[in-house]
Scaffold this motif. Sequence first.
Motif, mmCIF file in Angstrom:
data_model
loop_
_atom_site.group_PDB
_atom_site.id
_atom_site.type_symbol
_atom_site.label_atom_id
_atom_site.label_comp_id
_atom_site.label_asym_id
_atom_site.label_seq_id
_atom_site.Cartn_x
_atom_site.Cartn_y
_atom_site.Cartn_z
ATOM 1 N N GLU A 153 29.708 41.044 71.544
ATOM 2 C CA GLU A 153 28.679 41.714 70.750
ATOM 3 C C GLU A 153 29.320 42.496 69.615
ATOM 4 O O GLU A 153 30.261 43.253 69.814
ATOM 5 N N VAL A 154 28.807 42.301 68.401
ATOM 6 C CA VAL A 154 29.276 43.048 67.241
ATOM 7 C C VAL A 154 28.492 44.352 67.165
ATOM 8 O O VAL A 154 27.287 44.352 66.894
ATOM 9 N N LEU A 155 29.168 45.467 67.425
ATOM 10 C CA LEU A 155 28.494 46.756 67.382
ATOM 11 C C LEU A 155 28.352 47.285 65.966
ATOM 12 O O LEU A 155 27.466 48.095 65.686
ATOM 13 N N TYR A 156 29.256 46.857 65.085
ATOM 14 C CA TYR A 156 29.209 47.387 63.720
ATOM 15 C C TYR A 156 29.921 46.410 62.800
ATOM 16 O O TYR A 156 30.942 45.816 63.163
ATOM 17 N N THR A 157 29.387 46.216 61.614
ATOM 18 C CA THR A 157 30.068 45.431 60.602
ATOM 19 C C THR A 157 29.689 45.944 59.223
ATOM 20 O O THR A 157 28.579 46.455 59.014
ATOM 21 N N VAL A 158 30.616 45.836 58.306
ATOM 22 C CA VAL A 158 30.380 46.272 56.937
ATOM 23 C C VAL A 158 31.172 45.356 56.020
ATOM 24 O O VAL A 158 32.236 44.852 56.388
ATOM 25 N N ALA A 159 30.645 45.091 54.832
ATOM 26 C CA ALA A 159 31.308 44.211 53.868
ATOM 27 C C ALA A 159 31.500 44.945 52.554
ATOM 28 O O ALA A 159 30.740 45.853 52.209
ATOM 29 N N ALA A 160 32.524 44.552 51.819
ATOM 30 C CA ALA A 160 32.785 45.166 50.521
ATOM 31 C C ALA A 160 33.590 44.198 49.662
ATOM 32 O O ALA A 160 34.225 43.268 50.172
ATOM 33 N N THR A 161 33.550 44.436 48.359
ATOM 34 C CA THR A 161 34.397 43.726 47.400
ATOM 35 C C THR A 161 35.105 44.757 46.543
ATOM 36 O O THR A 161 34.473 45.676 46.010
ATOM 37 N N TYR A 162 36.409 44.628 46.437
ATOM 38 C CA TYR A 162 37.190 45.540 45.596
ATOM 39 C C TYR A 162 37.756 44.744 44.425
ATOM 40 O O TYR A 162 38.366 43.691 44.611
ATOM 41 N N TYR A 163 37.547 45.253 43.208
ATOM 42 C CA TYR A 163 38.037 44.607 42.001
ATOM 43 C C TYR A 163 39.257 45.364 41.474
ATOM 44 O O TYR A 163 39.159 46.544 41.136
ATOM 45 N N ALA A 164 40.389 44.685 41.410
ATOM 46 C CA ALA A 164 41.525 45.215 40.662
ATOM 47 C C ALA A 164 41.384 44.722 39.220
ATOM 48 O O ALA A 164 41.133 43.534 38.987
ATOM 49 N N ARG A 165 41.540 45.617 38.253
ATOM 50 C CA ARG A 165 41.321 45.277 36.852
ATOM 51 C C ARG A 165 42.531 45.682 36.020
ATOM 52 O O ARG A 165 43.165 46.708 36.277
ATOM 53 N N ALA A 166 42.801 44.891 35.010
ATOM 54 C CA ALA A 166 43.886 45.206 34.083
ATOM 55 C C ALA A 166 43.593 44.546 32.745
ATOM 56 O O ALA A 166 42.865 43.546 32.670
ATOM 57 N N THR A 167 44.149 45.117 31.671
ATOM 58 C CA THR A 167 44.063 44.526 30.341
ATOM 59 C C THR A 167 45.481 44.248 29.866
ATOM 60 O O THR A 167 46.328 45.151 29.848
ATOM 61 N N VAL A 168 45.751 42.993 29.502
ATOM 62 C CA VAL A 168 47.096 42.594 29.088
ATOM 63 C C VAL A 168 47.000 41.823 27.781
ATOM 64 O O VAL A 168 45.927 41.351 27.381
ATOM 65 N N ALA A 169 48.129 41.705 27.118
ATOM 66 C CA ALA A 169 48.184 40.873 25.924
ATOM 67 C C ALA A 169 47.999 39.415 26.318
ATOM 68 O O ALA A 169 48.401 38.996 27.409
ATOM 69 N N ARG A 170 47.385 38.651 25.430
ATOM 70 C CA ARG A 170 47.145 37.244 25.728
ATOM 71 C C ARG A 170 48.480 36.530 25.986
ATOM 72 O O ARG A 170 49.417 36.638 25.218
ATOM 73 N N GLY A 171 48.565 35.835 27.119
ATOM 74 C CA GLY A 171 49.783 35.144 27.500
ATOM 75 C C GLY A 171 50.765 35.993 28.282
ATOM 76 O O GLY A 171 51.832 35.504 28.671
ATOM 77 N N ALA A 172 50.426 37.271 28.525
ATOM 78 C CA ALA A 172 51.376 38.175 29.192
ATOM 79 C C ALA A 172 51.151 38.291 30.690
ATOM 80 O O ALA A 172 51.847 39.059 31.357
ATOM 81 N N LEU A 173 50.162 37.580 31.247
ATOM 82 C CA LEU A 173 49.883 37.673 32.684
ATOM 83 C C LEU A 173 50.858 36.767 33.438
ATOM 84 O O LEU A 173 50.740 35.540 33.405
ATOM 85 N N ASP A 174 51.832 37.380 34.113
ATOM 86 C CA ASP A 174 52.783 36.592 34.877
ATOM 87 C C ASP A 174 52.491 36.710 36.366
ATOM 88 O O ASP A 174 51.597 37.446 36.800
ATOM 89 N N ALA A 175 53.255 35.986 37.198
ATOM 90 C CA ALA A 175 53.013 35.947 38.639
ATOM 91 C C ALA A 175 53.183 37.315 39.273
ATOM 92 O O ALA A 175 52.416 37.704 40.162
ATOM 93 N N ALA A 176 54.171 38.073 38.806
ATOM 94 C CA ALA A 176 54.418 39.391 39.400
ATOM 95 C C ALA A 176 53.236 40.329 39.157
ATOM 96 O O ALA A 176 52.827 41.080 40.051
ATOM 97 N N ARG A 177 52.686 40.280 37.945
ATOM 98 C CA ARG A 177 51.555 41.155 37.625
ATOM 99 C C ARG A 177 50.333 40.762 38.453
ATOM 100 O O ARG A 177 49.603 41.612 38.967
ATOM 101 N N ARG A 178 50.090 39.467 38.605
ATOM 102 C CA ARG A 178 48.940 39.021 39.383
ATOM 103 C C ARG A 178 49.088 39.424 40.850
ATOM 104 O O ARG A 178 48.130 39.868 41.485
ATOM 105 N N GLN A 179 50.285 39.285 41.405
ATOM 106 C CA GLN A 179 50.506 39.676 42.795
ATOM 107 C C GLN A 179 50.309 41.179 42.979
ATOM 108 O O GLN A 179 49.752 41.624 43.989
ATOM 109 N N ALA A 180 50.751 41.964 41.994
ATOM 110 C CA ALA A 180 50.563 43.424 42.083
ATOM 111 C C ALA A 180 49.077 43.774 42.094
ATOM 112 O O ALA A 180 48.649 44.695 42.812
#
Length: 667
Positions: free
Chosen positions: A126-153
Amino acid sequence: MKRGLLACAVLLTGALNAAPALAASALKLYPVRGLFQPANDAGLIHAAFRDAVPAASGGAYFQDEFRKAFPEAVANVADKDRRFTLVSSVQIARASSYTVDKVDGTVDVLAPVSGSLYFTNAVSGEVLYTVAATYYARATVARGALDAARRQAMFQEAWQGLVAELLARARSQFKPHTVAATVKRDWNGLYLLDRGRDGGVAKGDLLSDAEGNTLEVVHAAPGYAVGTASLGKISKGASFARETNADLNELKRPRVMVLVDGVPDGMPAEIVGQLFTDQLGARAALSVVQVNPLFTQVLETAFSSTALSNEHRGKRELPDYFLRLNVPESRSFELPSSLKNRSVRSYRTVATAELVDRSGRVIFATRGADRSDDQVVAGMALDEASRREVSLKNALLDLAARIGSELKFEQSTLALESNAPLRLQDRDGMLAPGAQLTLLRNIGRVDGIAGEVRVPFQDTAVERVEDGAALLGAGLALTGAPVAPVVGDLALVDSVNGVKTATRRRFAACGPAEQLGALALPAFGDLAYNGFAGAYRAPFYSPAVFARVQELVGPDTRFKARLASVAAAPDYCAQAVYRIDPGPATCGGEPRVCQDHATVRITWRIRQGEQVVARSGLETKVAGAGYLEGAPAAARKNAFDSDLLDAAGKLSGDIAAGLNNQKFNSP
């Protein structure tokens, strides 16, 4: 339907200083280190998220944060405490990343991570309690500057933010309390309890005493309940109890399981279901039975690291009702404005719901919708993905509100007028072949229980109907020794909104809606059959619900597999047919504004086998919303299709309502 789950789990076992409401609870809290992922995530979990949050470190982070939120969590759990152990799992349904180009040469990057937190009893599921959420991480970068390390962070930030939000809400909202009742009498192997629906005891509850003996509630009236032994020995005078996080008003409501049958692309079914149930519980007279889809995987990790035994598996009854949720329409389009450097981005979402009983009969149907418009200035606006999610939430909110205002349960008492054959009075034609019933015996008064007591003794089903009556088939005894039905025994029948049936013949959909002509509306069939079930006062069945129930509540979720696998064969089927004939667009004014036009014709065919026994149709002229001459063709089509779908859905419902006056289907 697309799905993706990633879970890290804990076993909850112990009272918390951080959550004072648990201080008086017997529940124990124990965090389990683990990160879980199903075999198929349908591409909803971005590869960079897996790199950013590996199983070992993700599970460790969640465990550490859980201990901070619930500092009295214990280091181990003895098997004797299994009944008071809750399993808590964070299940990641989506981890995605997308970009929005800006006119200044930069790029907005968004990394949303969606998940749900479940608190689940380790024995019963039996599920006594449940809750859902969405968290948005946001950033502004120069075009072409999004690398793998930044996305993972960014994914690490989103993961940590999601965990923090879910645990904060759990600390403030999870306030379990005890519902207890005392055994007052044994009647033919059934046990009468002095607390019922008004006291928070409901059909399907599992109650235990201090020694671990367990009974299952098979019937609940306002002032009392009736149970059967599930484990151990049941004694008169013993007190049985269960923990719950629901308030008393919620516990009194009929229980329903939500089945998510269709979602927009890119939106996990688990999140759509949670968004809807959050709204439904606050607005409708229903109590949602939750299901933890990764329950077995969570327990396997718990059993490997604690003293808990895997031998103690509870089995719960399915609820009496299922609510089929579908989102057949979710679109967006952008049209230019008469103002310089401006345009209007529009969002359209439609959601439908059907309430289905255990025989597969749809007893209530309705829909909700959202139409939202955003101003886009010089190409800048709120990101489209999050705005489509807002539109979805608005449609689900509208749907839940309509259910709350339109759905009213009523209960009628029908008497057995003959026991050879079993013949039940049914003057208003409430029953159809295949309807499942429970026979009850009035045993008078019982010490410690107010009023007269009706005890269930046999489950049965309607075999056939005739004028003013329903004939029942052989029953399944609920008592230790079979109790023979006698004249005057009763059956309780739930109905919705007091609507009398126009016929007791069974109906179902013939199949997908048939398209005539070149213009297609893919969502029309779902809307049409939803409208038919809501408008036509006949037993309408949804056979697909059985497969969805079995898919959701397999043996791993601790539910009994007693639901029929197929609905009773229909007497007739209904087929929706649509034809849309576009007309020439008209333009005028300065600046020139145009409108698209079309003729919409909807027909319902009623078939008996291959023969069409009745048909009814209507047509209407549709003029779309205005747009500037020269607007993009794809956006114009999306806008006009949305208007056509609204008109076609309304027309099909009007035709279905008119069928109530036709006599072809009289029994």
